[in-house]
Design a protein around this motif. Structure first.
Motif, PDB file in Angstrom:
ATOM      1  N   ALA A 282      75.030 -23.366 -59.530  1.00 41.42           N
ATOM      2  CA  ALA A 282      74.050 -22.458 -58.948  1.00 41.42           C
ATOM      3  C   ALA A 282      72.629 -22.937 -59.193  1.00 41.42           C
ATOM      4  N   ASP A 283      72.423 -23.636 -60.326  1.00 39.58           N
ATOM      5  CA  ASP A 283      71.089 -24.119 -60.690  1.00 39.58           C
ATOM      6  C   ASP A 283      70.891 -25.602 -60.417  1.00 39.58           C
ATOM      7  N   TYR A 284      71.801 -26.215 -59.666  1.00 38.79           N
ATOM      8  CA  TYR A 284      71.764 -27.671 -59.482  1.00 38.79           C
ATOM      9  C   TYR A 284      70.511 -28.126 -58.746  1.00 38.79           C
ATOM     10  N   PHE A 285      70.086 -27.379 -57.737  1.00 40.06           N
ATOM     11  CA  PHE A 285      68.913 -27.792 -56.970  1.00 40.06           C
ATOM     12  C   PHE A 285      67.646 -27.715 -57.817  1.00 40.06           C
ATOM     13  N   SER A 286      67.530 -26.682 -58.638  1.00 37.79           N
ATOM     14  CA  SER A 286      66.342 -26.564 -59.480  1.00 37.79           C
ATOM     15  C   SER A 286      66.285 -27.696 -60.504  1.00 37.79           C
ATOM     16  N   LYS A 287      67.449 -28.140 -60.973  1.00 36.82           N
ATOM     17  CA  LYS A 287      67.491 -29.274 -61.892  1.00 36.82           C
ATOM     18  C   LYS A 287      67.160 -30.580 -61.170  1.00 36.82           C
ATOM     19  N   GLN A 288      67.681 -30.746 -59.962  1.00 38.61           N
ATOM     20  CA  GLN A 288      67.402 -31.948 -59.190  1.00 38.61           C
ATOM     21  C   GLN A 288      65.918 -32.094 -58.904  1.00 38.61           C
ATOM     22  N   ALA A 289      65.272 -30.974 -58.626  1.00 39.28           N
ATOM     23  CA  ALA A 289      63.858 -31.008 -58.248  1.00 39.28           C
ATOM     24  C   ALA A 289      62.964 -31.489 -59.385  1.00 39.28           C
ATOM     25  N   LYS A 290      63.471 -31.484 -60.610  1.00 41.76           N
ATOM     26  CA  LYS A 290      62.676 -31.932 -61.757  1.00 41.76           C
ATOM     27  C   LYS A 290      62.801 -33.438 -61.996  1.00 41.76           C
ATOM     28  N   ALA A 291      63.594 -34.113 -61.196  1.00 41.70           N
ATOM     29  CA  ALA A 291      63.812 -35.548 -61.385  1.00 41.70           C
ATOM     30  C   ALA A 291      62.496 -36.321 -61.259  1.00 41.70           C
ATOM     31  N   THR A 292      62.312 -37.316 -62.096  1.00 42.64           N
ATOM     32  CA  THR A 292      61.088 -38.121 -62.069  1.00 42.64           C
ATOM     33  C   THR A 292      61.257 -39.401 -61.268  1.00 42.64           C
ATOM     34  N   THR A 293      62.501 -39.682 -60.844  1.00 38.09           N
ATOM     35  CA  THR A 293      62.764 -40.849 -60.000  1.00 38.09           C
ATOM     36  C   THR A 293      63.430 -40.375 -58.713  1.00 38.09           C
ATOM     37  N   PRO A 294      63.366 -41.165 -57.650  1.00 33.63           N
ATOM     38  CA  PRO A 294      63.975 -40.752 -56.379  1.00 33.63           C
ATOM     39  C   PRO A 294      65.456 -40.414 -56.548  1.00 33.63           C
ATOM     40  N   ILE A 295      65.895 -39.349 -55.889  1.00 33.44           N
ATOM     41  CA  ILE A 295      67.289 -38.935 -55.954  1.00 33.44           C
ATOM     42  C   ILE A 295      68.053 -39.627 -54.834  1.00 33.44           C
ATOM     43  N   VAL A 296      68.958 -40.497 -55.197  1.00 28.50           N
ATOM     44  CA  VAL A 296      69.688 -41.295 -54.221  1.00 28.50           C
ATOM     45  C   VAL A 296      71.179 -40.984 -54.312  1.00 28.50           C
ATOM     46  N   ASP A 297      71.749 -40.518 -53.205  1.00 23.23           N
ATOM     47  CA  ASP A 297      73.186 -40.283 -53.118  1.00 23.23           C
ATOM     48  C   ASP A 297      73.717 -39.413 -54.268  1.00 23.23           C
ATOM     49  N   PRO A 298      73.183 -38.231 -54.488  1.00 20.97           N
ATOM     50  CA  PRO A 298      73.652 -37.383 -55.601  1.00 20.97           C
ATOM     51  C   PRO A 298      75.104 -36.963 -55.422  1.00 20.97           C
ATOM     52  N   GLN A 299      75.806 -36.859 -56.543  1.00 15.53           N
ATOM     53  CA  GLN A 299      77.232 -36.538 -56.535  1.00 15.53           C
ATOM     54  C   GLN A 299      77.539 -35.144 -57.069  1.00 15.53           C
ATOM     55  N   GLY A 300      76.500 -34.354 -57.374  1.00 12.65           N
ATOM     56  CA  GLY A 300      76.718 -33.011 -57.879  1.00 12.65           C
ATOM     57  C   GLY A 300      76.793 -32.975 -59.391  1.00 12.65           C
TER      58      GLY A 300
END
Length: 374
Positions: A282-300
């Motif tokens: 449920a909180d995966y998108f909020s965690k992804q948005a904090k990434a400091t490097t480009p998000i490439v092909d995320p697997q969940g």
């Protein structure tokens, strides 16, 4: 688009695919529908070019689990043009003799993890084959309690989606439903394909439209025309009230009933929910948005997390489903949008959940793409 222009666009897409490991893929050019020919490219599938997009949504219609929008890149892949249909699933069963989850006696261990600790095992005569079926209500109800319109029905399965008295006769081109995540994995292995990741699914569903509300644009019914199969309260009344006179709730419709999106994919929203590969967080998108490097092909996420389901453990196994169904409506879930997402028990088939698959195969040649675009 003229053939020459298509040639240039898809040639660029193919070049980007070859350069995938050297750099992140570019945002694709104007979408071009490129369909597999079944000879040199996968039949019944559309090419989804590599690219970057804003995943999720900050729209006022978005739920908390869709926020915030964040940049994601994916590599190119092929995707089924439609849901897997009843006819296609029937062929799989005919060739393999596969028995679906709904046709087997439920396994207590897979049920137990979805229940509060300490719940005793029910008698064996209660654990009978069946599946969850939308039964509706006779009048308006509190929408916070979905158990009022869902029921476990013995004998419900993919051949009998609403229970023993129902049938898929004459519905060979409808999406197959009442298939669990495990059933889908078995079909995918047989077909030589796989489930899309959540990122791949949303990127494909958007069809080249950046942050549009729907897969076809921002207007729900352009020129008054319906664009997907969902619960239209103007036509069907208040959700989840069903009319006995009308024979109950509306159901699925044939694949390709509505226009395709920019990549040539039909029913990416509405008709039936679609399983995807990822665990649901449920909180995966909020965690992804904090990434400091480009998000490439995320697997969940590594495991499921869902605090919104009363009585179910927070970490109970749940896989993501996407796209909404014929039951989605403006008063309850509004899930016929490309960013909408939900978690579902992987062992629990339901009468409104189906799937489509993707395939890792070479990008189309410029010649094939130009021929398809004409």
């Amino acid at each position: 688009m003229a053939g020459g222009a298509a040639l240039i666009v898809v040639a660029a897409g193919a070049a980007a695919a070859l350069a995938w490991h050297k750099s992140s893929p570019p945002v694709p050019a104007e979408p071009v529908v490129v369909l597999g020919d079944g000879v040199t490219t996968p039949g019944g599938m559309a090419w989804i070019p590599p690219g970057s997009f804003q995943m999720g949504s900050d729209s006022k219609l978005a739920q908390a689990n869709e926020k915030p929008a964040h940049a994601v890149s994916v590599k190119g892949f092929w995707m089924d043009v439609t849901h897997v249909t009843n006819d296609e699933f029937a062929e799989f069963v005919r060739q393999t003799g596969y028995v679906t989850t709904a046709e087997q006696k439920p396994d207590w261990e897979t049920i137990r993890v979805q229940l509060p600790p300490g719940i005793p095992k029910p008698p064996d005569d209660v654990l009978v084959p069946g599946a969850m079926v939308f039964v509706g209500t006779s009048g308006p109800v509190d929408l916070r309690d979905y158990s009022q319109w869902w029921r476990y029905v013995p004998g419900a399965d993919w051949r009998h989606p609403q229970g023993p008295g129902s049938t898929i006769e004459g519905k060979g081109d409808h999406p197959v439903v009442q298939v669990s995540y495990e059933d889908v994995q078995a079909y995918a292995k047989w077909a030589g394909k796989r489930l899309p990741t959540e990122a791949e699914w949303e990127y494909a569903a958007r069809g080249g439209l950046e942050q549009a509300t729907y897969v076809w644009g921002d207007e729900l019914s352009p020129d008054g025309k319906p664009m997907a199969n969902y619960w239209d309260s103007k036509q069907q009344g208040t959700f989840p009230v069903v009319s006995p006179k009308a024979g109950g709730a509306e159901g699925t419709v044939p694949a390709k009933t509505f226009p395709p999106n920019g990549y040539g994919l039909y029913d990416m929203t509405g008709n039936a929910w679609q399983w995807v590969a990822d665990w649901y967080g449920a909180d995966y998108f909020s965690k992804q948005a904090k990434a400091t490097t480009p998000i490439v092909d995320p697997q969940g996420p590594a495991q499921a997390f869902d605090p919104s389901d009363p009585g179910v453990p927070l970490d109970a196994p749940k896989r993501v489903i996407r796209g909404g169904s014929f039951l989605c409506n403006e008063s309850y879930c509004l899930s016929y949008r490309p960013s909408a997402r939900r978690g579902s028990d992987p062992y629990s088939p339901m009468s409104h959940v189906g799937f489509r698959l993707v395939k890792d195969a070479a990008a189309p040649t410029a010649q094939v793409a130009a021929h398809t675009a004409k």
